[in-house]
Write an enzyme that holds these catalytic residues in place. Structure first.
Site, PDB file in Angstrom:
ATOM      1  N   ASP A 113      24.686  -3.316  36.983  1.00 13.36           N
ATOM      2  CA  ASP A 113      26.132  -3.143  36.791  1.00 13.36           C
ATOM      3  C   ASP A 113      26.894  -3.632  38.022  1.00 13.36           C
ATOM      4  O   ASP A 113      27.584  -2.862  38.665  1.00 13.36           O
ATOM      5  CB  ASP A 113      26.455  -1.661  36.515  1.00 13.36           C
ATOM      6  CG  ASP A 113      26.005  -0.734  37.646  1.00 13.36           C
ATOM      7  OD1 ASP A 113      25.126  -1.136  38.452  1.00 13.36           O
ATOM      8  OD2 ASP A 113      26.539   0.380  37.743  1.00 13.36           O
ATOM      9  N   ASP A 141      24.069  -4.048  43.703  1.00 14.39           N
ATOM     10  CA  ASP A 141      23.335  -4.785  42.651  1.00 14.39           C
ATOM     11  C   ASP A 141      23.325  -6.271  43.011  1.00 14.39           C
ATOM     12  O   ASP A 141      22.291  -6.946  42.890  1.00 14.39           O
ATOM     13  CB  ASP A 141      24.034  -4.652  41.291  1.00 14.39           C
ATOM     14  CG  ASP A 141      24.186  -3.228  40.836  1.00 14.39           C
ATOM     15  OD1 ASP A 141      23.417  -2.779  39.987  1.00 14.39           O
ATOM     16  OD2 ASP A 141      25.100  -2.550  41.346  1.00 14.39           O
ATOM     17  N   ASN A 178      29.258   0.798  37.312  1.00 16.36           N
ATOM     18  CA  ASN A 178      30.211   0.701  38.425  1.00 16.36           C
ATOM     19  C   ASN A 178      31.609   0.323  37.938  1.00 16.36           C
ATOM     20  O   ASN A 178      32.605   0.729  38.517  1.00 16.36           O
ATOM     21  CB  ASN A 178      29.725  -0.330  39.448  1.00 16.36           C
ATOM     22  CG  ASN A 178      28.573   0.200  40.281  1.00 16.36           C
ATOM     23  OD1 ASN A 178      28.531   1.388  40.585  1.00 16.36           O
ATOM     24  ND2 ASN A 178      27.639  -0.665  40.633  1.00 16.36           N
ATOM     25  N   THR A 208      19.128  -1.400  37.959  1.00  8.16           N
ATOM     26  CA  THR A 208      19.875  -0.878  39.108  1.00  8.16           C
ATOM     27  C   THR A 208      21.239  -0.300  38.727  1.00  8.16           C
ATOM     28  O   THR A 208      22.089  -0.102  39.594  1.00  8.16           O
ATOM     29  CB  THR A 208      20.041  -1.984  40.180  1.00  8.16           C
ATOM     30  OG1 THR A 208      20.650  -3.125  39.555  1.00  8.16           O
ATOM     31  CG2 THR A 208      18.710  -2.375  40.772  1.00  8.16           C
ATOM     32  N   PHE A 262      24.594   8.891  40.961  1.00 12.48           N
ATOM     33  CA  PHE A 262      25.518   8.251  40.014  1.00 12.48           C
ATOM     34  C   PHE A 262      24.825   7.656  38.782  1.00 12.48           C
ATOM     35  O   PHE A 262      25.192   7.973  37.651  1.00 12.48           O
ATOM     36  CB  PHE A 262      26.323   7.157  40.750  1.00 12.48           C
ATOM     37  CG  PHE A 262      27.253   6.384  39.856  1.00 12.48           C
ATOM     38  CD1 PHE A 262      28.455   6.932  39.442  1.00 12.48           C
ATOM     39  CD2 PHE A 262      26.931   5.110  39.419  1.00 12.48           C
ATOM     40  CE1 PHE A 262      29.323   6.229  38.605  1.00 12.48           C
ATOM     41  CE2 PHE A 262      27.778   4.392  38.587  1.00 12.48           C
ATOM     42  CZ  PHE A 262      28.985   4.953  38.179  1.00 12.48           C
ATOM     43  N   ASN A 263      23.842   6.767  38.981  1.00 11.35           N
ATOM     44  CA  ASN A 263      23.262   6.052  37.830  1.00 11.35           C
ATOM     45  C   ASN A 263      22.678   7.019  36.803  1.00 11.35           C
ATOM     46  O   ASN A 263      22.764   6.780  35.592  1.00 11.35           O
ATOM     47  CB  ASN A 263      22.160   5.085  38.282  1.00 11.35           C
ATOM     48  CG  ASN A 263      22.712   3.870  38.990  1.00 11.35           C
ATOM     49  OD1 ASN A 263      23.886   3.541  38.842  1.00 11.35           O
ATOM     50  ND2 ASN A 263      21.873   3.206  39.774  1.00 11.35           N
ATOM     51  N   HIS A 315      21.497   0.790  48.287  1.00 13.29           N
ATOM     52  CA  HIS A 315      20.638   1.418  47.275  1.00 13.29           C
ATOM     53  C   HIS A 315      19.800   0.407  46.472  1.00 13.29           C
ATOM     54  O   HIS A 315      18.570   0.451  46.472  1.00 13.29           O
ATOM     55  CB  HIS A 315      21.505   2.200  46.281  1.00 13.29           C
ATOM     56  CG  HIS A 315      22.430   3.183  46.922  1.00 13.29           C
ATOM     57  ND1 HIS A 315      22.000   4.398  47.386  1.00 13.29           N
ATOM     58  CD2 HIS A 315      23.763   3.138  47.178  1.00 13.29           C
ATOM     59  CE1 HIS A 315      23.023   5.063  47.887  1.00 13.29           C
ATOM     60  NE2 HIS A 315      24.104   4.325  47.779  1.00 13.29           N
ATOM     61  N   ASP A 316      20.479  -0.444  45.712  1.00 12.99           N
ATOM     62  CA  ASP A 316      19.776  -1.230  44.691  1.00 12.99           C
ATOM     63  C   ASP A 316      18.717  -2.195  45.229  1.00 12.99           C
ATOM     64  O   ASP A 316      17.673  -2.381  44.579  1.00 12.99           O
ATOM     65  CB  ASP A 316      20.799  -1.981  43.826  1.00 12.99           C
ATOM     66  CG  ASP A 316      21.669  -1.015  43.027  1.00 12.99           C
ATOM     67  OD1 ASP A 316      21.245   0.130  42.811  1.00 12.99           O
ATOM     68  OD2 ASP A 316      22.779  -1.406  42.623  1.00 12.99           O
TER      69      ASP A 316
HETATM   70  C1  BDR Z   1      24.122   3.625  42.683  1.00 13.86           C
HETATM   71  O1  BDR Z   1      25.441   3.770  42.139  1.00 13.86           O
HETATM   72  C2  BDR Z   1      26.124   2.541  42.175  1.00 13.86           C
HETATM   73  O2  BDR Z   1      27.429   2.706  42.642  1.00 13.86           O
HETATM   74  C3  BDR Z   1      25.320   1.617  43.045  1.00 13.86           C
HETATM   75  O3  BDR Z   1      25.418   0.285  42.550  1.00 13.86           O
HETATM   76  C4  BDR Z   1      23.910   2.151  42.947  1.00 13.86           C
HETATM   77  O4  BDR Z   1      23.226   1.577  41.854  1.00 13.86           O
HETATM   78  C5  BDR Z   1      24.009   4.511  43.908  1.00 13.86           C
HETATM   79  O5  BDR Z   1      24.185   5.857  43.566  1.00 13.86           O
HETATM   80 CA    CA Z   2      24.041  -0.389  40.697  1.00 17.58          CA
END
Ligand code: BDR
Ligand code: CA
Length: 317
Positions: free
Chosen positions: A13, A18, A42, A126, A167-168, A240-241
């Protein structure tokens, strides 16, 4: 000596991290990128799909970009413009897409890649896990064609969108649950590792100094991504990703543990939490390779090395 390539689908996303994950993937000779699929997270599906097509143009990726699900399987969509801006990828100017959007949906595209591949395919997911969850529901016969689902999502210790949930996974807990209960190997890069994958301003100045169009774009993505993170008190950008990409190729720089993991679907305070049986209390067999730590300096060095590979790259802005 030629490197054996591993077929992969990039599902995400984009989103700054990402996008940087896809730069890493595109730079690696170990990967044969078969398709890009997008999912709302996102930002809205239309926005992240446009971003994905522009990233593909930046990286000269000659693969189809297929639009996935606009909403989670059962929840209302949550988006994250505070981190990624109104476009979902605010910051540097990007080239316009070179190819039209695929006529296939993300789920159809994933199924096609799996059906046509002689080898098992790795899915690097991701964003919210919606597309992968939908694939597992609609094509259970293709599970055995998936080598591993490498996810950025969840974590063992804490959340970032609620105290419990990352979040994801919070966006689509049911999709995550389907993964953990599918029997398909899952590698989880949760916040345990990704909040250690901190890239400091001096690190992305090394990237900017490479002075090729991809490296400059990556540095400017960091400039934007860091704005909200610095307001939250971070001294660098939590990347993160890219962990979900790099932990496949360089597992030696990561701390990876075998755990049984499931996803909380109902808790009043804990919906979307990934719950890991660290002490083996349930007696359930591990279903997840949980990535919980990394060598930060080596992670940064691999990122710089990846960006350096775009020396001499031409981009039409
Ligand atoms: C995740 O949430 C998104 O905002 C980032 O792209 C990442 O995949 C981190 O919590
Ligand atoms: Ca992401």
């Amino acid at each position: 000596m030629s490197i054996k390539k591993r077929p992969v689908i990039l599902d995400g996303d984009p989103g700054h991290d990402d996008a940087i994950a896809w730069v890493l993937a595109a730079s690696m000779p170990e990967f044969d990128i078969k398709a890009i699929t997008t999912v709302a997270g996102n930002q809205t599906l239309a926005k992240v799909t446009y971003n994905a097509r522009r990233i593909a143009a930046l990286l000269h990726l000659d693969v189809e970009v297929a639009k996935g699900r606009a909403v989670p399987l059962m929840s209302d969509l949550i988006i994250a413009p505070n981190f990624h801006g109104e476009s979902g990828l605010d910051g540097p100017k990007l080239p316009e897409p070179e190819h039209p959007e695929s006529s296939l949906s993300a789920i159809e595209m994933m199924a096609k890649v799996l059906q046509e591949s002689e080898e098992k395919v790795t899915i690097i997911a991701t964003g919210p896990q919606t597309n992968v969850g939908a694939l597992l529901l609609t094509h259970p016969e293709l599970k055995e064609k998936i080598e591993v689902i490498s996810t950025m999502g969840g974590g063992i210790r804490n959340g970032n969108w609620t105290p419990a949930a990352e979040f994801n996974i919070l966006v689509d807990p049911e999709a995550s649950y389907l993964e953990y209960h599918s029997g398909v190997p899952v590698q989880m890069c949760g916040l345990d590792v990704t909040e250690q994958a901190i890239v400091y301003p001096e690190d992305w100045e090394r990237i900017r100094a490479l002075n090729n169009p991809v490296a400059k774009t990556v540095a400017e993505w960091f400039d934007f991504f860091f704005i909200h993170l610095s307001e939250l008190g971070w001294k660098g950008a939590t990347l993160h990703d890219p962990c979900a990409v790099l932990s496949l190729i360089h597992p030696e720089i990561f701390d990876i543990r075998d755990y049984y993991v499931t996803t909380e679907l109902s808790g009043l305070y804990t919906r979307g939490e990934t719950v890991a049986d660290v002490y083996g209390i349930t007696g359930n067999k591990p279903n997840c390779k949980a990535v919980v730590g990394l060598d930060r300096q080596k992670f940064v060095d691999y990122l710089v090395e990846a960006c350096a590979k775009f020396e001499g790259w031409e981009v039409n802005l």
